[in-house]
Design an enzyme around this catalytic site. Structure first.
Site, PDB file in Angstrom:
ATOM      1  N   GLY A  99       0.522   2.833   5.669  1.00 39.08           N
ATOM      2  CA  GLY A  99      -0.121   3.266   5.973  1.00 39.08           C
ATOM      3  C   GLY A  99      -2.041   3.741   5.962  1.00 39.08           C
ATOM      4  O   GLY A  99      -2.773   4.250   6.318  1.00 39.08           O
ATOM      5  N   GLY A 101      -3.911   0.863   6.406  1.00 40.27           N
ATOM      6  CA  GLY A 101      -4.690  -0.660   7.230  1.00 40.27           C
ATOM      7  C   GLY A 101      -4.794  -1.837   6.880  1.00 40.27           C
ATOM      8  O   GLY A 101      -5.608  -2.791   7.030  1.00 40.27           O
ATOM      9  N   SER A 103      -2.341  -4.068   7.126  1.00 36.49           N
ATOM     10  CA  SER A 103      -2.422  -5.074   8.384  1.00 36.49           C
ATOM     11  C   SER A 103      -4.273  -6.133   9.430  1.00 36.49           C
ATOM     12  O   SER A 103      -4.647  -6.719   9.130  1.00 36.49           O
ATOM     13  CB  SER A 103      -1.400  -4.516   9.685  1.00 36.49           C
ATOM     14  N   ALA A 104      -4.425  -4.278   9.546  1.00 39.40           N
ATOM     15  CA  ALA A 104      -5.866  -4.700  10.167  1.00 39.40           C
ATOM     16  C   ALA A 104      -6.414  -5.056   9.329  1.00 39.40           C
ATOM     17  O   ALA A 104      -7.523  -5.520   9.889  1.00 39.40           O
ATOM     18  CB  ALA A 104      -6.162  -2.865  10.609  1.00 39.40           C
ATOM     19  N   ALA A 105      -6.673  -4.789   7.897  1.00 40.46           N
ATOM     20  CA  ALA A 105      -8.065  -5.572   7.086  1.00 40.46           C
ATOM     21  C   ALA A 105      -7.183  -6.600   7.121  1.00 40.46           C
ATOM     22  O   ALA A 105      -8.504  -7.641   6.842  1.00 40.46           O
ATOM     23  CB  ALA A 105      -7.950  -4.696   5.980  1.00 40.46           C
ATOM     24  N   ASP A 146      -6.824   1.002  13.974  1.00 41.10           N
ATOM     25  CA  ASP A 146      -7.672   0.480  12.766  1.00 41.10           C
ATOM     26  C   ASP A 146      -8.407  -0.601  12.848  1.00 41.10           C
ATOM     27  O   ASP A 146      -9.146  -1.071  11.852  1.00 41.10           O
ATOM     28  CB  ASP A 146      -5.872   0.002  12.360  1.00 41.10           C
TER      29      ASP A 146
HETATM   30  C1  MEV Z   1      -0.789   3.227  13.072  1.00 38.51           C
HETATM   31  O1  MEV Z   1      -1.721   3.569  11.582  1.00 38.51           O
HETATM   32  C2  MEV Z   1      -1.230   4.859  13.625  1.00 38.51           C
HETATM   33  C3  MEV Z   1      -0.545   4.566  15.112  1.00 38.51           C
HETATM   34  O2  MEV Z   1      -1.698   6.254  15.906  1.00 38.51           O
HETATM   35  C4  MEV Z   1      -0.415   3.704  16.049  1.00 38.51           C
HETATM   36  C5  MEV Z   1      -1.387   2.915  16.825  1.00 38.51           C
HETATM   37  O3  MEV Z   1      -2.891   3.926  16.905  1.00 38.51           O
HETATM   38  O4  MEV Z   1      -1.951   1.965  16.863  1.00 38.51           O
HETATM   39  C6  MEV Z   1       0.436   5.531  14.403  1.00 38.51           C
END
Ligand code: MEV
Length: 314
Positions: A99, A101, A103-105, A146
């Site tokens: 929740g 971020g 993985s994105a970071a 993200d």
């Molecule tokens: C995940 O951080 C956010 C979601 O909306 C998935 C996405 O947007 O790819 C659950």
């Protein structure tokens, strides 16, 4: 030469999940980040040193997805490691949990470190595209929200489309928030797939929920710009209710959301994929931020005190 790059963590303020279907969402980078370093090694392929601090089981649970993600990034960047390999080291002050971020970071940080190492001079837009490809390793068909927050920083209005709408929102002053981690590692792919299945089964019910989510995004943007925190908090609470209705909340998330509200947070909701992971609470003053964070910590959970809407964050 050592290449280095960073990617911010993020908090979604409004409309996670709904964003996957083109509903506008509001996201903020947070003042914590992952740093990646890339160094040459005397063999082919890549090695990873993952020194990030993480919630128990987070790294173990994500290891296969992480491998897939790194391979996707390398492929997208046309980097051939068959003759000369690299070592990637991950570090930084972003505590990895669902929740927030993480993985994105890491995708953004790795893409930037590779760009630096190979002297590619890539733009933020190019880094964002590469990080999106990396995110696909973690969760199939991400909306891109993200990696966008993680790349560009700041507070962002995001709409997924043929060309994503990405607009900065600049509040008059940074706004204090608290994030609270349930300590439960969640699988975003499963959460997104669950919403899709239920949405297909109950199109009318879901249309109503989605329409309201759409409406809330516009009201929230105004409330942020007007510094109307009471209204903003109310909208966050309502957004949490919609997320409960599409069944992505959990007992732990609901418990922590209530705890934050009882302690005076003007609004609180789950943030990110749900089914575990983090909440975000609106606490627009240092004192309130401390009160809410202390109450959550007293129950044995980790918290993060930060601001949204700072000009360079971060
Ligand atoms: C995940 O951080 C956010 C979601 O909306 C998935 C996405 O947007 O790819 C659950």
């Amino acid at each position: 030469m050592t290449g280095e790059g960073i990617g911010f963590g993020k908090a979604i303020l409004f409309n996670e999940h709904f964003v996957v279907y083109g509903v506008p969402a509001i996201v903020s980078a947070i003042g914590k980040y992952t740093i990646a370093k890339v160094e040459p090694i005397n063999k082919s392929g890549w090695n990873l040193n993952d020194n990030r601090k993480a919630t128990p089981k987070y790294k173990e649970d994500k290891i296969e997805q992480q491998k897939d993600s790194i391979n996707r990034i390398l492929k997208k960047m046309n980097i051939d490691l068959s003759k000369k390999g690299i070592e990637i080291t991950l570090d930084g002050n972003l505590y990895c949990a669902s929740g927030i971020g993480a993985s994105a970071a890491s995708c953004v940080a790795i893409a930037r470190a590779l760009s630096d190492h190979y002297d590619l001079n890539l733009s933020d837009e190019e880094i964002n595209e590469i990080a999106y490809e990396g995110e696909r390793g973690y969760h199939g068909t991400p909306s891109g929200i993200d990696n966008t927050a993680s790349t560009f920083g700041g507070l962002i209005w995001f709409e997924k489309g043929e060309n994503n709408v990405i607009e900065k929102i600049v509040p008059p002053n940074p706004i204090e928030i608290v994030m609270g981690d349930t300590g439960k590692v969640a699988d975003t792919t499963a959460a997104v797939a669950g919403v899709r299945a239920r949405k297909e089964k109950n199109p009318e019910k879901y249309k109503e929920i989605f329409d309201r989510a759409d409406n809330i995004a516009y009201l929230a943007k105004d409330a942020i710009q007007d510094e109307d925190f009471k209204e903003l908090g109310k909208l966050m609470n309502e957004n949490h209710k919609l997320l409960q209705q599409i069944e992505v909340s959990s007992r732990e998330l609901d418990f922590m959301v209530k705890l934050a509200r009882d302690q005076g947070a003007l609004g609180a909701k789950l943030t990110g994929g749900g089914l575990g992971g983090n909440i975000i609470a609106l606490t627009p003053s240092r004192d309130l931020q401390d009160d809410v964070a202390n109450a959550i910590e007293k129950e044995g959970f980790q918290t993060l005190k930060t601001v949204i809407g700072a000009s360079r964050q971060g």
